[in-house]
Design a protein around this motif. Structure first.
Motif, short mmCIF file in Angstrom:
data_model
loop_
_atom_site.label_atom_id
_atom_site.label_comp_id
_atom_site.label_asym_id
_atom_site.label_seq_id
_atom_site.Cartn_x
_atom_site.Cartn_y
_atom_site.Cartn_z
N MET A 155 26.23 -41.47 64.34
CA MET A 155 25.48 -40.31 63.89
C MET A 155 24.28 -40.75 63.06
SD MET A 155 26.79 -36.97 61.72
CE MET A 155 27.94 -36.52 63.04
N ALA A 156 24.49 -41.74 62.20
CA ALA A 156 23.40 -42.24 61.37
C ALA A 156 22.30 -42.87 62.23
CB ALA A 156 23.93 -43.26 60.37
N MET A 157 22.70 -43.64 63.24
CA MET A 157 21.71 -44.28 64.11
C MET A 157 20.91 -43.25 64.90
SD MET A 157 21.89 -47.44 63.39
CE MET A 157 20.64 -47.87 64.60
N GLY A 158 21.51 -42.11 65.17
CA GLY A 158 20.81 -41.07 65.91
C GLY A 158 20.00 -40.14 65.04
N SER A 159 20.04 -40.34 63.74
CA SER A 159 19.31 -39.49 62.80
C SER A 159 17.88 -39.99 62.62
CB SER A 159 20.02 -39.47 61.44
OG SER A 159 19.82 -40.70 60.75
N SER A 160 17.11 -39.30 61.78
CA SER A 160 15.74 -39.69 61.49
C SER A 160 15.64 -40.65 60.31
CB SER A 160 14.90 -38.44 61.18
OG SER A 160 15.42 -37.76 60.05
N ALA A 161 16.79 -41.20 59.84
CA ALA A 161 16.80 -42.03 58.65
C ALA A 161 16.32 -43.46 58.89
CB ALA A 161 18.21 -42.08 58.05
N GLU A 162 16.10 -43.83 60.15
CA GLU A 162 15.62 -45.18 60.50
C GLU A 162 16.52 -46.26 59.90
OE1 GLU A 162 11.41 -45.92 60.10
OE2 GLU A 162 11.03 -43.76 60.03
N VAL A 163 17.80 -46.18 60.23
CA VAL A 163 18.78 -47.16 59.75
C VAL A 163 18.51 -48.50 60.44
CG1 VAL A 163 21.24 -47.73 59.71
CG2 VAL A 163 20.49 -45.38 59.29
N SER A 164 18.43 -49.58 59.66
CA SER A 164 18.13 -50.89 60.25
C SER A 164 19.38 -51.73 60.48
CB SER A 164 17.17 -51.66 59.35
OG SER A 164 17.80 -52.06 58.14
N ALA A 165 20.54 -51.30 59.99
CA ALA A 165 21.79 -52.02 60.22
C ALA A 165 22.95 -51.10 59.90
CB ALA A 165 21.87 -53.28 59.35
N ALA A 166 24.02 -51.23 60.69
CA ALA A 166 25.19 -50.37 60.50
C ALA A 166 26.44 -51.20 60.76
CB ALA A 166 25.15 -49.17 61.46
N ALA A 167 27.32 -51.29 59.75
CA ALA A 167 28.53 -52.11 59.86
C ALA A 167 29.70 -51.40 59.20
CB ALA A 167 28.31 -53.48 59.23
N HIS A 168 30.90 -51.82 59.58
CA HIS A 168 32.12 -51.27 58.97
C HIS A 168 33.09 -52.39 58.67
CE1 HIS A 168 35.43 -48.64 58.01
NE2 HIS A 168 36.18 -49.18 58.96
N SER B 255 10.10 -44.11 50.43
CA SER B 255 10.65 -43.76 51.74
C SER B 255 12.15 -44.01 51.78
CB SER B 255 9.95 -44.57 52.83
OG SER B 255 10.58 -44.40 54.09
N VAL B 256 12.58 -45.17 51.23
CA VAL B 256 14.01 -45.50 51.22
C VAL B 256 14.78 -44.44 50.44
CG1 VAL B 256 15.72 -47.14 50.35
CG2 VAL B 256 13.71 -47.96 51.58
N ASN B 257 14.27 -44.03 49.28
CA ASN B 257 14.96 -43.02 48.46
C ASN B 257 15.07 -41.69 49.20
OD1 ASN B 257 15.30 -44.82 46.36
ND2 ASN B 257 13.42 -44.20 45.31
N TYR B 258 14.00 -41.30 49.86
CA TYR B 258 14.01 -40.04 50.62
C TYR B 258 15.03 -40.11 51.75
CZ TYR B 258 12.51 -36.37 53.81
OH TYR B 258 12.49 -35.28 54.66
N ARG B 259 15.07 -41.23 52.46
CA ARG B 259 15.98 -41.36 53.59
C ARG B 259 17.43 -41.47 53.14
NH1 ARG B 259 14.41 -46.19 56.48
NH2 ARG B 259 12.85 -46.68 54.89
N LEU B 260 17.68 -42.06 51.96
CA LEU B 260 19.04 -42.07 51.42
C LEU B 260 19.54 -40.64 51.20
CD1 LEU B 260 18.91 -44.95 48.76
CD2 LEU B 260 20.38 -44.88 50.78
N GLU B 261 18.67 -39.82 50.65
CA GLU B 261 19.03 -38.42 50.40
C GLU B 261 19.27 -37.68 51.71
OE1 GLU B 261 17.20 -34.42 48.20
OE2 GLU B 261 16.21 -36.36 47.97
N SER B 262 18.40 -37.93 52.68
CA SER B 262 18.56 -37.29 53.98
C SER B 262 19.84 -37.72 54.67
CB SER B 262 17.35 -37.64 54.86
OG SER B 262 17.52 -37.16 56.18
N LEU B 263 20.17 -39.02 54.57
CA LEU B 263 21.37 -39.54 55.19
C LEU B 263 22.61 -38.94 54.54
CD1 LEU B 263 21.95 -41.50 57.50
CD2 LEU B 263 22.10 -43.34 55.82
N GLY B 264 22.56 -38.73 53.23
CA GLY B 264 23.68 -38.11 52.54
C GLY B 264 23.99 -36.72 53.07
N LYS B 265 22.94 -35.97 53.38
CA LYS B 265 23.14 -34.63 53.94
C LYS B 265 23.69 -34.71 55.36
CE LYS B 265 19.38 -32.64 51.20
NZ LYS B 265 18.01 -32.04 51.25
N THR B 266 23.17 -35.64 56.14
CA THR B 266 23.60 -35.78 57.53
C THR B 266 25.07 -36.16 57.63
OG1 THR B 266 21.39 -36.45 58.23
CG2 THR B 266 23.21 -37.03 59.69
#
Length: 396
Positions: free
Chosen positions: A206-219, A241-252
């Motif tokens: 879901m994060a990768m498909g968002s507008s947050a421009e995630v550069s890496a995703a791991a678990h 930009s990073v701060n804005y996208r962190l907030e956006s990702l939190g909502k997503t």
């Protein structure tokens, strides 16, 4: 008696390979030997040591282009470009610690041979996507140049891409031209704790498909590093930009539970550990690298847990699984069958002692049409079969 040939330039490399081809003397191709324990054991009487081919040929920061000799330590080159605020976007991993070697010993030629990449591959691609050109010597002892020092370069057959990931079995690169990019001003990691593997994969996708421009995703599953399960999403760029996208990702991702974030310094350390397989690097048990569709990673691990004890973690939004067999057995048949049952992919045995690596297919066995194509390519580049024979496939 083993002899080591240590050329100082392309001409001497060419002479060494011409001699080996004429005498039909197989050569083991090495640089710093940081990845010597990956792949099938190579048994030859002669070694072609490329560590003498070291140094920067040209660096044009304004043009984002770097040309270096193949034996140059990648750590030195990364330090050089970092001093100009630049980086290799493909984030090459360091296999050394996983294979019982010191960190920072790999070379530029090794990056090419293994087609290395790190967590940013899902956004930036692998090494082959950042190689602009090279000078290399084929198994015939012929020097060829491919590509150039420009980003847009059309020269017909793309030899750099063909040679990336060939583990020195087709040709010996002597000089490599790489694309570099500006480094991000800062970075941060969005962290969700407590998710099981399947929910973590859903969150990452879901994060990768968002507008947050995630550069890496791991678990990192629970217990792997002594902490609760953690799902990690990296953001890079300008601080605002990073701060804005962190907030956006939190909502997503609000439906996945409470989240937190960590800053640039901790993010740098965290993703370096993920890149270099620190969560599974301890011990000597076999370690596998499994590449599947992102949505299949958790299902693959769940199926294998029913067969043998293991540790595993996920990178590339769930599409890359690093798996350690805790009982010391290879379980190669079961692993490859599980990969096939999950829709297909690749299973590579990354760590095991030489006696085990000599008895199994270390790399994913190729389908018949692809194997025939690989054989023809080998015949074109190395008809006498003198370059790293058997490193990837028995008898090739």
């Amino acid at each position: 008696m083993e002899a080591t040939l240590k050329p100082r330039d392309t001409r001497e490399t060419c002479d060494a390979i011409q001699w080996a081809a004429a005498e039909e003397r197989p050569l083991e191709i090495v640089g710093s030997r940081s990845k010597e324990a990956l792949g099938r054991p190579v048994q030859t009487a002669h070694v072609l040591d490329l560590s003498g081919l070291s140094g920067v040929v040209a660096y044009e920061p304004e043009e984002l282009v770097l040309t270096v000799k193949a034996g140059t330590p990648i750590a030195d080159v990364e330090q050089l470009v970092a001093s100009r605020g630049q980086e290799f976007s493909f984030e090459p991993m360091d296999y050394g610690p996983l294979l019982g070697r010191p960190a920072g010993q790999g070379t530029v030629g090794g990056v090419l041979a293994a087609n290395l990449s790190g967590p940013r591959r899902i956004k930036a691609g692998a090494a082959r996507d950042h190689i602009l050109g090279m000078e290399a010597v084929s198994g015939r002892g012929e020097v060829f140049n491919s590509g150039g020092k420009v980003v847009k370069n059309v020269t017909g057959y793309d030899l750099p891409r063909a040679l990336c990931g060939s583990w020195g079995t087709l040709a010996v690169a002597t000089t490599v031209t790489l694309k570099v990019n500006p480094a991000a001003e800062t970075s941060a990691t969005f962290v969700i704790e407590g998710l099981d593997d399947q929910n973590a994969v859903e969150a990452m996708c879901m994060a990768m498909g968002s507008s947050a421009e995630v550069s890496a995703a791991a678990h990192l599953p629970g217990g792997l590093d002594g902490e609760r399960p953690r799902t990690l999403l990296r953001l890079e760029g300008f601080e605002s930009s990073v701060n804005y996208r962190l907030e956006s990702l939190g909502k997503t991702l609000s439906g996945f539970g409470k989240a937190a974030d960590v800053g640039h310094e901790e993010t740098t350390i965290l993703w370096k550990d993920i890149r270099d397989c620190k969560p599974v690097a301890s011990g000597t048990e076999p370690v596998w690298r499994l590449s599947v569709a992102p949505t299949a990673g958790a299902k693959l691990v769940a199926a294998l847990r029913e067969t043998f004890p293991l540790d595993a973690y996920y990178d590339w939004s769930g599409g890359l699984v690093w798996l350690k067999s805790l009982d010391g057995a290879l379980w190669d048949g079961e692993i490859r069958q599980a990969v096939a049952d999950c829709g297909g992919g690749h299973a590579t045995l990354v760590r095991a002692d030489a006696s085990l690596r000599s008895t199994v297919s270390v790399f994913q066995p190729q389908a018949t049409p692809l194997a025939a194509l690989a054989k023809r390519l080998k015949q074109q580049f190395d008809p006498k079969g003198i370059l790293n024979p058997g490193r990837m496939i028995v008898g090739v």
